[in-house]
Design a protein around this motif. Structure first.
Motif, PDB file in Angstrom:
ATOM      1  N   SER A 895       0.683  -1.206   0.054  1.00 60.28           N
ATOM      2  CA  SER A 895      -0.072   0.082   0.002  1.00 60.28           C
ATOM      3  C   SER A 895       0.778   1.188   0.013  1.00 60.28           C
ATOM      4  O   SER A 895       0.579   2.276  -0.608  1.00 60.28           O
ATOM      5  CB  SER A 895      -0.864   0.129   1.231  1.00 60.28           C
ATOM      6  N   LYS A 907      -2.230   3.326 -11.335  1.00 62.24           N
ATOM      7  CA  LYS A 907      -2.535   1.948 -11.073  1.00 62.24           C
ATOM      8  C   LYS A 907      -3.055   1.329 -12.138  1.00 62.24           C
ATOM      9  O   LYS A 907      -2.769  -0.309 -12.202  1.00 62.24           O
ATOM     10  CB  LYS A 907      -3.657   2.044  -9.959  1.00 62.24           C
ATOM     11  N   SER A 924      -8.150  -9.852   3.360  1.00 65.46           N
ATOM     12  CA  SER A 924      -8.671  -8.510   3.317  1.00 65.46           C
ATOM     13  C   SER A 924      -7.944  -7.368   3.142  1.00 65.46           C
ATOM     14  O   SER A 924      -8.059  -6.488   2.502  1.00 65.46           O
ATOM     15  CB  SER A 924      -9.602  -8.256   4.485  1.00 65.46           C
ATOM     16  N   LEU A 927      -6.198  -7.657  -0.392  1.00 69.68           N
ATOM     17  CA  LEU A 927      -7.217  -7.019  -1.364  1.00 69.68           C
ATOM     18  C   LEU A 927      -7.408  -5.546  -1.383  1.00 69.68           C
ATOM     19  O   LEU A 927      -7.873  -5.107  -2.445  1.00 69.68           O
ATOM     20  CB  LEU A 927      -8.754  -7.901  -1.159  1.00 69.68           C
ATOM     21  N   GLY A 928      -7.509  -4.852  -0.249  1.00 70.70           N
ATOM     22  CA  GLY A 928      -7.598  -3.382  -0.133  1.00 70.70           C
ATOM     23  C   GLY A 928      -6.502  -2.947  -0.835  1.00 70.70           C
ATOM     24  O   GLY A 928      -6.647  -1.817  -1.541  1.00 70.70           O
ATOM     25  N   LEU A 930      -4.698  -4.168  -3.214  1.00 70.05           N
ATOM     26  CA  LEU A 930      -4.638  -4.312  -4.770  1.00 70.05           C
ATOM     27  C   LEU A 930      -5.887  -3.643  -5.300  1.00 70.05           C
ATOM     28  O   LEU A 930      -6.256  -3.951  -6.491  1.00 70.05           O
ATOM     29  CB  LEU A 930      -4.648  -5.922  -4.883  1.00 70.05           C
ATOM     30  N   LYS A 931      -6.665  -2.988  -4.631  1.00 69.99           N
ATOM     31  CA  LYS A 931      -7.976  -2.260  -5.350  1.00 69.99           C
ATOM     32  C   LYS A 931      -7.410  -1.256  -6.577  1.00 69.99           C
ATOM     33  O   LYS A 931      -6.570  -0.615  -6.232  1.00 69.99           O
ATOM     34  CB  LYS A 931      -8.515  -1.573  -4.157  1.00 69.99           C
ATOM     35  N   GLY A 932      -8.466  -1.557  -7.644  1.00 70.12           N
ATOM     36  CA  GLY A 932      -7.801  -0.820  -8.877  1.00 70.12           C
ATOM     37  C   GLY A 932      -6.744  -1.410  -9.778  1.00 70.12           C
ATOM     38  O   GLY A 932      -6.134  -0.801 -10.686  1.00 70.12           O
ATOM     39  N   LYS A 934      -5.252  -4.687 -11.810  1.00 70.71           N
ATOM     40  CA  LYS A 934      -5.442  -6.049 -12.340  1.00 70.71           C
ATOM     41  C   LYS A 934      -4.539  -7.205 -11.713  1.00 70.71           C
ATOM     42  O   LYS A 934      -3.214  -7.067 -11.475  1.00 70.71           O
ATOM     43  CB  LYS A 934      -5.358  -5.996 -13.958  1.00 70.71           C
ATOM     44  N   THR A 935      -5.074  -8.483 -11.629  1.00 72.34           N
ATOM     45  CA  THR A 935      -4.453  -9.413 -10.763  1.00 72.34           C
ATOM     46  C   THR A 935      -4.622 -10.827 -11.333  1.00 72.34           C
ATOM     47  O   THR A 935      -5.513 -10.908 -12.267  1.00 72.34           O
ATOM     48  CB  THR A 935      -4.944  -9.690  -9.327  1.00 72.34           C
TER      49      THR A 935
END
Length: 998
Positions: A895, A907, A924, A927-928, A930-932, A934-935
């Motif tokens: 982050s 991003k 969680s 995932l927060g 990695l928001k925005g 592509k995975t």
């Protein structure tokens, strides 16, 4: 009944054409009887030569010969398609009429009559008796304007006489050259001045002292009643009084013969043809002339090169990466509206109307205002056009408009920026027909956008390709303004020192050598001859094409430069040499990568903005640097005593002038205008006169001012040159002009700048240039064994900077990782184990993207210095040469990393490879973070896996895959570690020594 007149001549022409066509076909078939048999090249060339010889002897008229020749070419091209011929016509026909000579027998006979008339008027009327009536005062003034002031253009003389009859004219002067500006309304001439938003044709009537004296006498009669001439016929009658049978136009155009017969006059034939308007040329606006005597500039406002609203191809920011796919999607949606899939039945108007309105509603984002505008225009046109017409509009306009909307934020551009963009887009079409069609649609769409208050209005000149009247953008950049321009570039924000040198060098080459902007953009390193003269070769290459065939030329460089300009060019040339690029790479480049040419649009906008800001005149553009060079060469060619020229017109000393004359004009100035046209890349001097020479009128006036028209001292008062009661000893030429300027209240042109400054050139000595290429060159030279002192001198960097780069490079090279008890380098493979630098980027799209990252990084570096340095350190210590990307074991670190890099890397450019994320105890948090982004799952937990920490490998998606909307590809880019590696070498302060991290 035998036809006569027009119809008979038309039939005769058609019959002659048919006879020529038949005979030419017979001759062609004589040498190529069977087209089915494909001729061998050697045989074809021999028979083609015989065909050319035959038609040369058969057809005497050039028109018939051209027609016969074209029959042969047409046949060969036809046989290429029908019978697969592998040969082409080896010769081309070039027919060009020589210009009609001025001094024909009729012209000379009229000139003799005009000379006799002048002798009678001047000696028997003007000097013998004082003026007795207003008509006589008018006649004397106009005849003096024609014969003494050299105004041989009938349109100018007519406009002058209408001006003095209708108003009390005001005379201005610059450099003690009095003139009256007149506006003419004739499509024979280009417009050259913008007055209150309207383009008009303006000429300056420079007045001889005798004409000024007669103007003084005319003003005495201005209150008397008199019937002025209503047309040119009456004007000619008043002037000649039936003493000769010359018309008004003949009287004007043959008046130059009078000046030629003065023993102390030497005027070139080119200028004589300009006087009689056989050759067109246009003077400068009065506001520009005022600059030549008031060399001041306005204090610069803040200008930022990075804040330009229009970005180049190399600067497609990451925030525009997502709209690119949206634009492609919008094009497909619009295509589906016009041509629905699954049916061959044409779409109805009602259905299309509903589809367009639905599409408009879908485009709700304010960022897509320019795209929505296009669909709204299509909906608007549907009320008056058929569906088929809209399909044609779509084929011509949609892709172009979406591309422009993708590249520029059109609704935020000013008028001039829109004009430049529209002109470039129209010119990108290959045929005149397609240009006209596209320009018509663009004009309609722009008008709709202006009415909707989305786009700013622009001049109509940029939206049609066949104007009834062309416009010559007459302007001259004086030396003070050019000095202010160089200083302005030095103080422009958003440019490093190398980029400033690049822009200054481009301006110098245009201002001193007359190069076009597109010729500067495609100039390569190999095109500059390493010699004392430094000839510039203007050639077609992979970077661009010449404007015309005449543009192929060589231009001298160093003899045209002043001392400080030579230093700027040499400093920039030195940087290009040390970048160790190939000879085919562009000479001018901006940004971090020297292999990419500059964006001509951004350069044009910056220089134009600087010139406007410095001069407070809104008509200056980059191209006027070239205008100034060619106008200066005309002054050097024509003016005998160049020391009399203002410093603002020519800054050269006598020795440099002689050198320039020798190189440009050779030993003889007889063909001087051809030499200037050749240097300009023009086929003939006509183009140079019409668009680039802006002192033709003033040069003629300077020459005519020196003529002694055999005026007796006693007659000076009679023609208004001096007052009546001046003693004979004071009736001298040197007293005349000061007296007339005082009596007629002739005012010097005033400057439009309040509280201006006279610029002086500021050149910083020993400026340190730091950039990726300089850093790369420095470390490469260091590894090649050059001494540190030599490297610093060649690249103009300090010892401290070089030592820092070497220390950081060695420190980063020492980063290692351990696997199975063995140490491995983090950043260098075995093949590069002896290097200090990462491998260079291979693709142009990666280079462009890196340029954008660096540009955005500079904007935030000082404010977020510590965070950026920490991010660079983390990236370098958590990367491996064996795997792409940067490894993260903690969502907190991820982050933090993304928050900092988001300042210069969006991003949407990242892609994350997840490892055991589904079984992570911090799922969680991951995932927060990695928001925005592509995975994709690189390592999945098995069904019996225990809870784990989880990890992420952050990659940079290859720019090529993003641009092509290939979202599923897993191809990553080496740009990521190359960028951080180079930033680490240049920005960090690392301690020497080895350091190992696991």
């Amino acid at each position: 009944m035998t036809e006569i007149g027009v119809e008979a001549r038309r039939k005769n022409r058609l019959n002659q054409i048919e006879r020529v066509n038949q005979k030419a076909q017979q001759v062609f078939e004589k040498y190529f009887p069977n087209p089915v048999i494909v001729p061998k090249p050697e045989r074809f060339y021999k028979d083609w030569a015989k065909f050319i010889d035959d038609i040369t002897h058969i057809f005497g008229r050039i028109g018939d010969y051209r027609r016969a020749f074209n029959i042969g070419v047409k046949n060969v091209l036809s046989y290429q398609k029908l019978h697969n011929w592998k040969v082409s016509p080896p010769s081309y026909i070039v027919t060009k009429k020589s210009p009609k000579p001025l001094r024909t027998l009729d012209w000379m006979q009229n000139a003799w009559k005009g000379y006799e008339f002048y002798q009678h008027w001047y000696f028997s009327e003007l000097l013998k008796s004082p003026t007795q009536s207003k008509e006589q005062a008018f006649r004397n003034l106009i005849l003096s304007l024609i014969y003494h002031s050299g105004q041989a253009n009938p349109d100018v003389v007519d406009a002058f006489q209408r001006l003095i009859v209708s108003s009390n004219v005001k005379v201005d002067h610059w450099n003690y050259s009095p003139f009256i500006s007149v506006t003419i309304d004739s499509e024979r001439f280009n417009t050259n001045v913008d007055v209150a938003g309207n383009k008009v044709t303006q000429f300056h009537c420079y007045l001889h002292p005798i004409t000024l004296g007669l103007l003084r006498l005319w003003k005495r009669w201005r209150r008397h009643s008199w019937h002025a001439p209503r047309d040119r016929g009456e004007l000619g009658t008043i002037l000649t009084r039936n003493q000769c049978d010359l018309t008004f136009s003949q009287l004007c155009q043959t008046s130059v013969y009078v000046a030629e017969n003065q023993s102390d006059l030497a005027i070139s034939q080119a200028l004589i043809e300009y006087q009689v308007s056989k050759t067109k040329s246009y003077g400068l606006p009065p506001s520009n002339l005022a600059r030549l005597i008031h060399p001041m500039v306005y204090p610069l406002t803040d200008i930022d090169f990075t804040s330009a609203s229009a970005s180049s191809d190399s600067e497609l920011s990451a925030k525009n990466a997502t709209p690119i796919s949206q634009h492609l999607e919008l094009f497909d949606k619009l295509k589906a509206c016009l041509r629905p899939k699954g049916t061959l039945k044409p779409v109805s108007k009602a259905t299309l109307k509903q589809s367009l309105e639905t599409l408009i509603a879908e485009i709700s984002s304010e960022e897509a205002i320019n795209q929505r505008l296009l669909i709204q225009w299509y909906r608007h046109k549907l009320d008056s056009c058929s569906v088929g017409t809209l399909k044609a509009y779509h084929s011509s306009l949609t892709r172009k408009w979406l591309y422009l909307s993708e590249r520029y934020q059109l609704n935020s551009l000013n008028s001039e920026e829109l004009e430049q963009i529209y002109k470039q887009t129209i010119d990108s079409h290959t045929t005149v027909k397609s240009k006209k069609y596209f320009a018509g649609r663009l004009k309609d769409l722009h008008a709709f956008a202006v009415e909707a208050n989305v786009l700013t209005p622009i001049s109509s000149d940029y939206l049609h390709t066949d104007p009834t009247q062309a416009h010559t953008r007459a302007a001259f950049v004086d030396e003070a303004l050019f000095t202010g321009l160089l200083n302005g570039i030095s103080s422009t924000e958003g440019l490093n020192e190398a980029d400033k040198l690049c822009l200054q060098s481009m301006c110098i080459l245009s201002y001193r050598c007359g190069l076009r902007l597109n010729e500067l953009v495609k100039l390569r390193i190999k095109d500059i001859e390493p010699s004392r003269i430094g000839w510039l070769s203007i050639r077609d290459n992979h970077l661009g094409q010449n404007k015309t065939a005449a543009s192929l030329r060589k231009v001298p460089l160093y003899p045209m430069l002043l001392e400080h300009e030579t230093k700027i060019i040499n400093d920039y040339y030195h940087i290009k040499q040390e970048q160790q690029l190939g000879q085919k790479h562009p000479f001018f480049s901006l940004g971090a990568d020297a292999k990419l040419p500059v964006d001509s649009f951004r350069v044009s906008m910056l220089v134009g903005e600087l010139l406007k800001s410095l001069s407070q005149l809104n008509y200056f553009v980059f191209h006027h640097l070239r205008h100034s060079c060619l106008s200066r060469l005309q002054l050097i060619l024509e003016v005998d005593d160049l020391r009399s020229l203002s410093q603002q017109l020519s800054p050269y000393d006598r020795s440099q002038l002689q050198k320039i004359k020798g190189i440009v004009f050779g030993r003889s100035a007889m063909n001087g205008y051809d030499a200037i046209a050749a240097m300009a890349g023009h086929e003939s001097p006509r183009m140079t006169f019409e668009h680039y020479f802006h002192f033709s009128d003033w040069i003629v006036a300077q020459k005519l001012k020196e003529i002694d028209f055999s005026l007796p001292q006693g007659a000076m008062s009679q023609v208004g040159l001096l007052p009546q009661r001046v003693p004979l000893e004071k009736r001298l030429k040197r007293y005349v002009l000061p007296y007339l300027m005082k009596t007629l209240a002739i005012q010097e042109l005033s400057t439009n700048i309040d509280n201006g400054i006279v610029p002086t050139l500021h050149i910083k000595k020993d400026r340190e240039v730091q950039s990726f290429p300089i850093c790369q060159s420095a470390l490469e030279l260091y590894q090649q064994g050059f001494s540190r002192e030599d490297i610093c001198a060649r690249l103009r960097i300090t010892d401290a900077t070089l030592n820092k780069w070497i220390s950081n490079a060695k420190h980063i090279k020492a980063f290692s990782t351990e696997s199975a008890g063995q140490q491995y380098s983090r950043h260098f493979s075995n093949a590069r184990s002896t290097k200090l630098l990462p491998s260079a980027l291979k693709t142009s799209i990666e280079i462009k993207t890196q340029n954008q990252y660096i540009k955005d990084l500079k904007e935030h570096y000082h404010q977020h210095h510590e965070a950026i340095v920490d991010t660079i350190t983390y990236a370098l210590k958590h990367a491996s040469v064996s795997r792409s990307g940067i490894h993260f074991n903690s969502p907190i670190e991820l982050s933090k990393f993304l928050a900092t890099t988001h300042l210069f890397i969006p991003k949407s450019h990242w892609r994350a490879a997840t490892q055991y994320l589904d079984s992570s105890i911090n799922k969680s948090e991951w995932l927060g973070a990695l928001k925005g982004i592509k995975t994709y799952k690189e390592r999945k937990p098995s069904g019996r896996s225990k809870k784990a920490q989880g990890a992420v490998r952050l990659e940079l998606a290859h720019p090529g895959s993003r641009m092509n909307n290939q979202s599923k590809t897993k191809r990553s880019s080496p740009l990521l570690l190359h960028l951080f590696h180079m930033m680490g070498i240049m920005m960090m302060n690392l301690n020497g020594g080895d350091e190992s991290t696991s």
